[in-house]
Design a protein around this motif. Structure first.
Motif, mmCIF file in Angstrom:
data_model
loop_
_atom_site.group_PDB
_atom_site.id
_atom_site.type_symbol
_atom_site.label_atom_id
_atom_site.label_comp_id
_atom_site.label_asym_id
_atom_site.label_seq_id
_atom_site.Cartn_x
_atom_site.Cartn_y
_atom_site.Cartn_z
ATOM 1 N N UNK A 85 0.840 -1.211 0.000
ATOM 2 C CA UNK A 85 0.000 0.000 0.000
ATOM 3 C C UNK A 85 0.870 1.255 0.000
ATOM 4 N N UNK A 86 1.972 1.239 0.776
ATOM 5 C CA UNK A 86 2.873 2.404 0.828
ATOM 6 C C UNK A 86 3.485 2.687 -0.540
ATOM 7 N N UNK A 87 3.981 1.615 -1.198
ATOM 8 C CA UNK A 87 4.578 1.774 -2.536
ATOM 9 C C UNK A 87 3.538 2.281 -3.530
ATOM 10 N N UNK A 88 2.304 1.743 -3.436
ATOM 11 C CA UNK A 88 1.226 2.156 -4.342
ATOM 12 C C UNK A 88 0.884 3.631 -4.140
ATOM 13 N N UNK A 89 0.779 4.061 -2.875
ATOM 14 C CA UNK A 89 0.451 5.460 -2.576
ATOM 15 C C UNK A 89 1.553 6.387 -3.095
ATOM 16 N N UNK A 90 2.811 6.040 -2.800
ATOM 17 C CA UNK A 90 3.931 6.884 -3.244
ATOM 18 C C UNK A 90 4.014 6.927 -4.773
ATOM 19 N N UNK A 91 3.769 5.788 -5.423
ATOM 20 C CA UNK A 91 3.823 5.731 -6.891
ATOM 21 C C UNK A 91 2.733 6.589 -7.512
ATOM 22 N N UNK A 92 1.505 6.416 -6.992
ATOM 23 C CA UNK A 92 0.364 7.119 -7.591
ATOM 24 C C UNK A 92 0.416 8.612 -7.322
ATOM 25 N N UNK A 93 0.811 8.992 -6.123
ATOM 26 C CA UNK A 93 0.685 10.410 -5.756
ATOM 27 C C UNK A 93 1.990 11.182 -5.940
ATOM 28 N N UNK A 94 3.098 10.666 -5.467
ATOM 29 C CA UNK A 94 4.358 11.411 -5.629
ATOM 30 C C UNK A 94 4.816 11.356 -7.097
ATOM 31 N N UNK A 95 4.924 10.132 -7.649
ATOM 32 C CA UNK A 95 5.336 9.999 -9.057
ATOM 33 C C UNK A 95 4.231 10.558 -9.972
ATOM 34 N N UNK A 96 2.966 10.237 -9.642
ATOM 35 C CA UNK A 96 1.844 10.705 -10.451
ATOM 36 C C UNK A 96 1.769 12.214 -10.525
ATOM 37 N N UNK A 97 1.856 12.865 -9.381
ATOM 38 C CA UNK A 97 1.760 14.331 -9.375
ATOM 39 C C UNK A 97 2.948 14.980 -10.081
ATOM 40 N N UNK A 98 4.107 14.336 -10.003
ATOM 41 C CA UNK A 98 5.279 14.856 -10.728
ATOM 42 C C UNK A 98 5.031 14.805 -12.237
ATOM 43 N N UNK A 99 4.399 13.709 -12.713
ATOM 44 C CA UNK A 99 4.171 13.584 -14.161
ATOM 45 C C UNK A 99 3.002 14.445 -14.636
ATOM 46 N N UNK A 100 2.016 14.675 -13.743
ATOM 47 C CA UNK A 100 0.871 15.513 -14.126
ATOM 48 C C UNK A 100 1.151 17.005 -13.961
ATOM 49 N N UNK A 347 2.425 4.960 -16.271
ATOM 50 C CA UNK A 347 2.654 4.281 -14.993
ATOM 51 C C UNK A 347 1.809 4.933 -13.897
ATOM 52 N N UNK A 348 1.796 6.269 -13.880
ATOM 53 C CA UNK A 348 1.031 7.004 -12.861
ATOM 54 C C UNK A 348 -0.469 6.747 -13.015
ATOM 55 N N UNK A 349 -0.949 6.657 -14.265
ATOM 56 C CA UNK A 349 -2.375 6.395 -14.496
ATOM 57 C C UNK A 349 -2.773 5.008 -13.988
ATOM 58 N N UNK A 350 -1.888 4.022 -14.216
ATOM 59 C CA UNK A 350 -2.153 2.661 -13.720
ATOM 60 C C UNK A 350 -2.181 2.664 -12.190
ATOM 61 N N UNK A 351 -1.183 3.330 -11.585
ATOM 62 C CA UNK A 351 -1.112 3.398 -10.121
ATOM 63 C C UNK A 351 -2.342 4.096 -9.543
ATOM 64 N N UNK A 352 -2.784 5.187 -10.190
ATOM 65 C CA UNK A 352 -3.972 5.903 -9.723
ATOM 66 C C UNK A 352 -5.231 5.070 -9.903
ATOM 67 N N UNK A 353 -5.293 4.309 -11.008
ATOM 68 C CA UNK A 353 -6.426 3.418 -11.241
ATOM 69 C C UNK A 353 -6.555 2.360 -10.164
#
Length: 408
Positions: A85-100, A347-353
């Motif tokens: 869950x920690x890796x998923x949260x960091x991937x979706x939000x930290x990596x995701x927000x960086x790409x968005x 990657x961020x879209x998959x993590x957010x999904x």
């Protein structure tokens, strides 16, 4: 009366600022251009779902005085599950927000360019958009001050500018009120509208806002008596945000031609029909939508990183600042030279999904734990609504992931 109302408006407005970014503006524009008022009901459904989930996040933040990521880290006892869950949260939000973030800054630029024209610096074969540097500097200053009350006032002002701009644009187009109400209250599924419906819900019910809200409310409130104020703030702000999204759909529905791909095109399209001032109002709204999201996305990522990794300190701490500076820097860099990091975005879209249904499920679980919330656990009605939203989020998440892999 008005002064008293604005005194109690705060974190909820930042959540509205976060979900009305350039992506939402573009999607609402396309929904209006392609389907008229027919998808307004999807926006109404999104607003209700967002209010239910964000109220839970706000209640958790005030009662526990902890962010959502901190509570998750403490409450999940199974090591593998906590790690996943920690890796998923960091991937979706930290990596995701960086790409968005580049998209947020680019949206603000589109608004400015509609009014002032382009400002490009050419160095050999490299073209640099100087507007992105301007947006980056504004966002940096607001975040670096590190004072929550100041940041809140700045964002509330920008959200009001955005709201007034889009609402005036919609009113100027003189929509048919009866058709508008039908679009809001009668669910309709025009041909090829399914992905747009999913998109409208997905850009409003945003996973990172749950983390952001739980962290922001404890900066503002710390007593159980404050729950009433937090609820009012959440409901008013999210309804306002929903009205803004609806206003964009209504404005776009007024344009008789279909070759429109974003809000800047819409601004140009409205000008000959409703006058130049319609174009300027819409452009100003797009600028405000872009810059508010360009500020809240790095802020959310910093709060999430702090909670997940157990960092101490406040908004002025070095580790907190390091996270949002990196995200803002990458956003400015990618938007200024026009690079789209497609693989990172996918990657961020998959993590957010994956994240929305996981977090919606975990949030429901936490909101029923008396050891955290005491007498403020979910009521039966809140749980029923929560489970309905969880089912919708699982459907949305699955569709989003399938879309990334081009299966739909």
């Amino acid at each position: 009366m008005i002064k008293k109302l604005f005194q109690n408006i705060g974190p909820g407005t930042l959540i509205a600022a976060a979900f009305i970014g350039p992506g939402t503006v573009t999607l609402c524009t396309l929904a209006g251009v392609n389907f008229g008022f027919n998808l307004l009901w999807a926006m109404l459904l999104s607003i209700i779902a967002t209010i239910v989930l964000q109220e839970m996040a706000a209640r958790l933040g005030i009662i526990s005085q902890k962010g959502l990521s901190e509570v998750i880290r403490e409450e999940i006892k199974i090591p593998f599950l906590k790690w996943f869950v920690t890796i998923l949260i960091l991937s979706a939000i930290v990596v995701g927000n960086a790409s968005y973030e580049a998209g947020n800054i680019s949206g603000a630029i589109l608004g400015l360019e509609t009014i002032f024209g382009k400002l490009i610096l050419n160095i050999d074969s490299l073209s640099i958009n100087l507007m992105s540097l301007v947006i980056g500097v504004i966002a940096f200053i607001l975040l670096y001050i590190g004072n929550y009350k100041f940041l809140e006032k700045a964002l509330v002002t920008l959200v009001l500018v955005m709201s007034v701009s889009f609402l005036i644009t919609a009113i100027v187009t003189k929509p048919n009120v009866l058709e508008l109400l039908k679009g809001m209250l009668i669910p309709r599924f025009p041909e090829k509208s399914l992905l747009t419906i999913i998109g409208l819900i997905g850009t409003t019910v945003v996973p990172y806002n749950l983390f952001l809200h739980a962290s922001l409310v404890k900066e503002r409130w710390n007593k159980t008596e404050d729950l009433k104020l937090a609820r009012k703030d959440t409901i008013i702000s999210i309804i306002l945000g929903g009205l803004v999204s609806m206003a964009i759909i209504v404005s776009a529905a007024a344009v008789p031609f279909k070759d429109i791909s974003n809000a800047a095109d819409l601004a140009e399209g409205l000008a000959p029909l409703y006058g130049e001032f319609a174009k300027y109002f819409l452009a100003l709204g797009l600028f405000a939508a872009g810059i508010t999201s360009a500020i809240t996305a790095p802020l959310a990522a910093a709060y999430v990183a702090r909670g997940c990794l157990g960092w101490k300190g406040n908004m002025k701490s070095k580790s907190f600042r390091m996270v949002w500076i990196v995200i803002l820097f990458l956003g400015v860099l990618f938007s200024s030279i026009g690079i789209k990091p497609i693989e990172i975005i996918k990657f961020a879209q998959i993590a957010n999904g994956m994240l929305l249904p996981v977090i919606a499920g975990i949030l429901l679980w936490i909101m029923n734990k008396k050891n955290i919330l005491g007498d403020f656990v979910n009521t039966k009605t809140q749980n029923i609504l929560g489970f309905i939203i969880l089912a919708i989020s699982i459907f949305l998440g699955a569709k989003g992931i399938l879309k990334v892999f081009n299966f739909i």
